[in-house]
Design a protein around this motif. Sequence first.
Motif, mmCIF file in Angstrom:
data_model
loop_
_atom_site.group_PDB
_atom_site.id
_atom_site.type_symbol
_atom_site.label_atom_id
_atom_site.label_comp_id
_atom_site.label_asym_id
_atom_site.label_seq_id
_atom_site.Cartn_x
_atom_site.Cartn_y
_atom_site.Cartn_z
ATOM 1 N N SER A 268 0.724 -1.358 0.378
ATOM 2 C CA SER A 268 0.350 -0.043 -0.088
ATOM 3 C C SER A 268 0.341 1.624 0.345
ATOM 4 N N ASP A 269 0.235 1.726 -0.753
ATOM 5 C CA ASP A 269 1.301 3.702 -0.909
ATOM 6 C C ASP A 269 1.326 4.555 1.118
ATOM 7 N N LEU A 270 0.075 4.228 1.248
ATOM 8 C CA LEU A 270 -0.626 4.683 2.909
ATOM 9 C C LEU A 270 -0.366 3.708 3.434
ATOM 10 N N ARG A 271 1.505 3.743 4.278
ATOM 11 C CA ARG A 271 2.092 2.766 5.133
ATOM 12 C C ARG A 271 2.571 3.548 6.592
ATOM 13 N N HIS A 272 2.744 2.749 6.976
ATOM 14 C CA HIS A 272 4.408 3.284 7.970
ATOM 15 C C HIS A 272 5.067 3.303 7.096
ATOM 16 N N GLY B 53 -0.917 8.053 13.095
ATOM 17 C CA GLY B 53 -0.755 6.064 13.216
ATOM 18 C C GLY B 53 -0.858 5.802 14.026
ATOM 19 N N ARG B 54 -0.651 4.086 14.687
ATOM 20 C CA ARG B 54 -0.335 4.134 15.590
ATOM 21 C C ARG B 54 0.868 2.245 15.405
ATOM 22 N N MET B 55 0.999 2.335 16.138
ATOM 23 C CA MET B 55 2.234 1.296 16.961
ATOM 24 C C MET B 55 1.902 0.329 17.875
ATOM 25 N N GLY C 296 0.720 1.332 11.128
ATOM 26 C CA GLY C 296 0.164 1.522 10.217
ATOM 27 C C GLY C 296 -1.025 2.309 10.713
ATOM 28 N N PRO C 297 -1.638 3.130 9.174
ATOM 29 C CA PRO C 297 -2.435 4.594 9.445
ATOM 30 C C PRO C 297 -3.709 4.072 10.355
#
Length: 196
Positions: A121-125, A147-149, A165-166
């Motif tokens: 995905s283009d939208l990623r961490h 985002g969240r980890m 990720g988001p």
Amino acid sequence: MAQDRVEAVERALTVMEAFDTPRDSLSLAELADATALYKSTLLRLLGSLERFDYVQRDGRGRYRLGTTPARLGRRHAPSRQLADLVMPTLDALCRQTGETAALLALVGNDVECRLSVLPESDLRHTLRPGQHWQRQGDTPSLTLPGGRMLCQALPDTAYWLSLSGPQGRLPAREARRALQDAVAQLHHHELQDYPP
């Protein structure tokens, strides 16, 4: 032997040795004190080291290790064996969740990404091996704007697995279950044989 010495290389290696410190980053003045090199010489050496990502300069003008030393370090046999052991689990975790999966190493209050798998995905961490930060709180989680980890410790080791990720796309309950399953899969291996 004296004739085998290359002064510029030795000065650059002296700069690299200065980063063997608990501090996350060093100013030009601190590097000058640690290496006994003139600042003008240091700036030239740091410019070359920065081009090859041996060092990185942050927005405050402070220098820290880049990703190249960690990348080269992973070519060392124990690190390759650790990667062979953990990468299939990270690949599966990334495929299952669609998010960035990583192996983090905790050394004191410093956290370093050792291995990572990024989703398509283009939208990623975008978390890459060699990235490091200071731990804040009980887990090695990194604060991500928007985002969240989530992290899960690998028992009896200094390693953690993480998913990031988001925020809206990474449901905490599902991510925690996936992390727990991955940790259970890795737990029967002797990861304590691979110190961080």
